[in-house]
Design a protein around this motif. Sequence first.
Motif, PDB file in Angstrom:
ATOM      1  N   HIS A 198       0.811  -1.220   0.000  1.00 44.79           N
ATOM      2  CA  HIS A 198       0.000   0.000   0.000  1.00 44.79           C
ATOM      3  C   HIS A 198       0.845   1.272   0.000  1.00 44.79           C
ATOM      4  CE1 HIS A 198      -3.375  -2.645   0.619  1.00 44.79           C
ATOM      5  NE2 HIS A 198      -2.781  -3.159   1.670  1.00 44.79           N
ATOM      6  N   ARG A 200       2.123   4.128  -1.637  1.00 40.71           N
ATOM      7  CA  ARG A 200       1.795   4.839  -2.868  1.00 40.71           C
ATOM      8  C   ARG A 200       3.046   5.357  -3.578  1.00 40.71           C
ATOM      9  NH1 ARG A 200      -2.758   7.053  -4.932  1.00 40.71           N
ATOM     10  NH2 ARG A 200      -3.614   5.147  -4.050  1.00 40.71           N
ATOM     11  N   GLN A 203       4.497   2.546  -5.512  1.00 44.91           N
ATOM     12  CA  GLN A 203       3.697   2.291  -6.708  1.00 44.91           C
ATOM     13  C   GLN A 203       4.002   3.325  -7.791  1.00 44.91           C
ATOM     14  OE1 GLN A 203      -0.415   2.150  -5.456  1.00 44.91           O
ATOM     15  NE2 GLN A 203      -0.011   0.589  -3.906  1.00 44.91           N
ATOM     16  N   ASP A 204       4.154   4.577  -7.375  1.00 44.59           N
ATOM     17  CA  ASP A 204       4.469   5.637  -8.344  1.00 44.59           C
ATOM     18  C   ASP A 204       5.840   5.414  -8.972  1.00 44.59           C
ATOM     19  OD1 ASP A 204       2.050   6.826  -7.784  1.00 44.59           O
ATOM     20  OD2 ASP A 204       2.891   8.382  -6.476  1.00 44.59           O
TER      21      ASP A 204
END
Length: 292
Positions: A198, A200, A203-204
């Motif tokens: 989770h 972020r 993920q980016d």
Amino acid sequence: MSSTEVGRQVNEFLTSRRARVTPEQVGLPGGSNRRVPGLRRTEVAMLAGVSVEYYSKLERGNLSGASDSVIAALADALRLDNTERVHLFDLARTAAGSPARTRRRSAVKSVRPAMQWALDSITTGPAFVRNGRMDVLAENALFRGMYWDAYQLPDRPVNLARLTFLYPEISRRVLPNWEYSADTNVAILRTEAGRNPHDRDLQDLVGELGTRSDEFRVRWGAHNVRHHANGEKHFRHPVVGDLHMSYEAMEPMDDSGLNFLIYAAEPGSPTEEALRLLAGWVADQEQPVLRD
């Protein structure tokens, strides 16, 4: 990470691991008329002690409800190493919506002053602290010297994965064994993605690298994972030449998720002398300019 994305990660990981194991490795007959590389689903199911239908459900990405004993049996059947086994358990907990996973904080973005003091006290070898996203959060002078061109870029913090794939003219100059280093960077990020799904910012970063680098995208699709604990590495510096060093990585007890990594040269080796020259060179480069 959505349930659909988790399912896709599980499917691709299990499929890639199944394709890697040959029948001969697990005592099963091989043959030239096999339609798939590695093991068949029926063979994995037999080795794991589950039905073919149940294994097929797991491989489609539905690990929710699978017990730890089933996950362990699956890991054994697929001959996963310790890092891959932990990664599979991480995926299973994420699929189950474990509160421990959803509450996990984002990767650490700074270090305590005392940690920087500890780095500065290491004067005979490069040393640095990074998080799971490969952000260099703190370093000593020799590490800055080793990656000198990277520290001339505006990007902060220096990110070793971004440097490797988006600035290959610099990373290939510093890392003679670039392919191995690239594989390692992606495997570390893939491990972190399973442990901290989770995050972020992670993920980016993966999205950025996947969009801008074919080399990264191919490696990311391989689903290889790795813990960076110790080993040997070869660097090439434009001023002092080749550096052949061993490294040891440690996790600070009060800072889970950080990696404290120290490089060292064999006593009496040419690299030990090169590091002494590098220390002097960095000191000259970083000396404040005196003004009249």
